[in-house]
Design a protein around this motif. Structure first.
Motif, PDB file in Angstrom:
ATOM      1  N   ILE A 106       7.205  53.802 -39.904  1.00  0.00           N
ATOM      2  CA  ILE A 106       6.532  52.738 -39.139  1.00  0.00           C
ATOM      3  C   ILE A 106       6.295  53.222 -37.706  1.00  0.00           C
ATOM      4  O   ILE A 106       7.204  53.730 -37.044  1.00  0.00           O
ATOM      5  N   HIS A 107       5.066  53.055 -37.263  1.00  0.00           N
ATOM      6  CA  HIS A 107       4.696  53.290 -35.863  1.00  0.00           C
ATOM      7  C   HIS A 107       4.479  51.948 -35.189  1.00  0.00           C
ATOM      8  O   HIS A 107       3.810  51.061 -35.742  1.00  0.00           O
ATOM      9  N   TRP A 108       5.031  51.792 -33.987  1.00  0.00           N
ATOM     10  CA  TRP A 108       4.947  50.543 -33.224  1.00  0.00           C
ATOM     11  C   TRP A 108       3.790  50.674 -32.239  1.00  0.00           C
ATOM     12  O   TRP A 108       3.955  51.089 -31.105  1.00  0.00           O
ATOM     13  N   HIS A 109       2.612  50.313 -32.706  1.00  0.00           N
ATOM     14  CA  HIS A 109       1.346  50.630 -32.051  1.00  0.00           C
ATOM     15  C   HIS A 109       1.217  49.907 -30.709  1.00  0.00           C
ATOM     16  O   HIS A 109       1.108  48.682 -30.661  1.00  0.00           O
ATOM     17  N   GLY A 110       1.235  50.699 -29.621  1.00  0.00           N
ATOM     18  CA  GLY A 110       1.112  50.140 -28.276  1.00  0.00           C
ATOM     19  C   GLY A 110       2.416  49.710 -27.655  1.00  0.00           C
ATOM     20  O   GLY A 110       2.471  49.442 -26.460  1.00  0.00           O
ATOM     21  N   VAL A 111       3.483  49.618 -28.458  1.00  0.00           N
ATOM     22  CA  VAL A 111       4.789  49.180 -27.962  1.00  0.00           C
ATOM     23  C   VAL A 111       5.487  50.383 -27.304  1.00  0.00           C
ATOM     24  O   VAL A 111       5.481  51.492 -27.854  1.00  0.00           O
ATOM     25  N   GLU A 112       6.070  50.157 -26.142  1.00  0.00           N
ATOM     26  CA  GLU A 112       6.774  51.226 -25.434  1.00  0.00           C
ATOM     27  C   GLU A 112       8.173  51.374 -26.034  1.00  0.00           C
ATOM     28  O   GLU A 112       9.031  50.509 -25.847  1.00  0.00           O
ATOM     29  N   VAL A 113       8.378  52.474 -26.760  1.00  0.00           N
ATOM     30  CA  VAL A 113       9.636  52.704 -27.468  1.00  0.00           C
ATOM     31  C   VAL A 113      10.160  54.094 -27.121  1.00  0.00           C
ATOM     32  O   VAL A 113       9.401  54.964 -26.677  1.00  0.00           O
ATOM     33  N   PRO A 114      11.456  54.351 -27.330  1.00  0.00           N
ATOM     34  CA  PRO A 114      11.970  55.720 -27.189  1.00  0.00           C
ATOM     35  C   PRO A 114      11.266  56.654 -28.169  1.00  0.00           C
ATOM     36  O   PRO A 114      10.846  56.234 -29.256  1.00  0.00           O
TER      37      PRO A 114
END
Length: 321
Positions: A106-114
């Motif tokens: 899963i890619h969290w599109h646009g979300v700022e994640v580590p």
């Protein structure tokens, strides 16, 4: 399908690694979906202050239209998958179990994640193999409209239904929140001889069905609002085609793009906005005139079901007194 057009699964491919694009979407023992609506908020539990969500990837038979069913890869059995909605500053944990016949991420599109949570197979993580579980964890930072989707063989898995909205609400409530707030995920499908293919912008793989939140008109949702209501629509394009979305009856303002708020002085007033793959546009309008007002893609082939009009990317805004 026009005479002489090759059947997708039968086309010869020079590159065996690309052959997966041409194959029908299948899985063993696929059952009909037990839910009829996608994109609904996903419940969570609190563990030591962390909001914990659970997702299961699985294949189902999903009805996009009365009598028209696709084989879909899904999160929790729906297209789109369930909406994850949190607030700025929340600690978030998402536990993903893979029940597909293929690996996934899963890619969290646009979300700022580590970086380790970014979901790119072979770069930030190993793929989640069938039967395995992987846990994503991060802090929800900037408020806005985002999404999550597969990043493993995404040309197929995303087109097959592995996508869902991810909304981060601002920590400070809005002074004038909209009375109606709807998220609309736009995608495409190809159905040939009863088999489902991931629609792509290539010969023989073009879509012949188009969906908003997993449904084609007239199965799309009718959005009922009251005259005078402030309405927000969040467009999310998750397919592989551009869709100029046009609203009848009332102009709208673009208040956010790709999760970033647009300063009031810079907000464009329009009645059509082109939403490209991966883009998000938040629009707002005041419902000023009663009646049934159409919202649709203005590439008019996209308002057909297997070349029959009306269909596809259309829904009705019903403004009542």
């Amino acid at each position: 399908m026009a005479e002489g057009t090759p059947t997708p699964g039968s086309m010869m491919m020079d590159n065996p690694e690309a052959a997966h694009m041409m194959q029908p979407i299948t899985a063993p023992n696929v059952q009909p979906a037990t839910e009829a609506e996608g994109g609904l908020p996903l419940e969570y539990r609190l563990e030591d202050g962390v909001k914990v969500f659970e997702l299961t990837t699985k294949a189902v038979q999903w009805e996009i239209l009365d009598g028209v069913t696709v084989t879909a890869f899904t999160y929790n059995g729906t297209v789109p998958g369930p909406m994850i909605r949190v607030t700025e500053g929340d600690q978030v944990r998402i536990i993903v179990k893979n029940e597909l016949p293929d690996p996934t991420t899963i890619h969290w599109h646009g979300v700022e994640v580590p970086n380790a949570m970014d979901g790119v197979p072979g770069v930030t993580q190993d793929p989640i193999e069938p039967g395995e579980t992987f846990t994503y964890e991060f802090t929800a930072k900037r408020a806005g409209t985002f999404m999550y989707h597969s990043h493993y063989k995404g040309d197929v898995q995303v087109g097959a239904g592995l996508y869902a909205p991810f909304i981060i609400d601002p920590k400070e409530p809005l002074a004038n929140p909209p009375a109606v707030d709807k998220t609309l995920m736009i995608s495409e499908w190809r159905i040939t001889d009863g088999r489902t293919y991931a629609a792509m912008p290539m010969s023989g793989m073009e879509p012949n069905y188009f969906t908003i939140n997993g449904k084609s008109f007239p199965a799309t949702e009718t959005i009922t609002v009251k005259k005078g209501d402030l309405v927000r629509l969040r467009f999310i394009a998750i397919g592989q085609f551009i869709h100029p979305m046009h609203l009848h009856g009332v102009p709208f303002k673009i208040v956010a793009t790709d999760g970033h708020p647009v300063p009031e002085a810079a907000q464009l007033t329009k009645d059509t906005v082109s939403v490209a793959p991966g883009e998000r546009y938040d629009i707002e309008f005041v419902a000023t005139e009663t009646g049934q007002w159409m919202l649709h893609c203005h590439i008019l082939h996209h308002t057909t079901n297997d070349n029959v009009e009306p269909g596809g990317l259309m829904l009705m805004i019903n403004i009542v007194d």
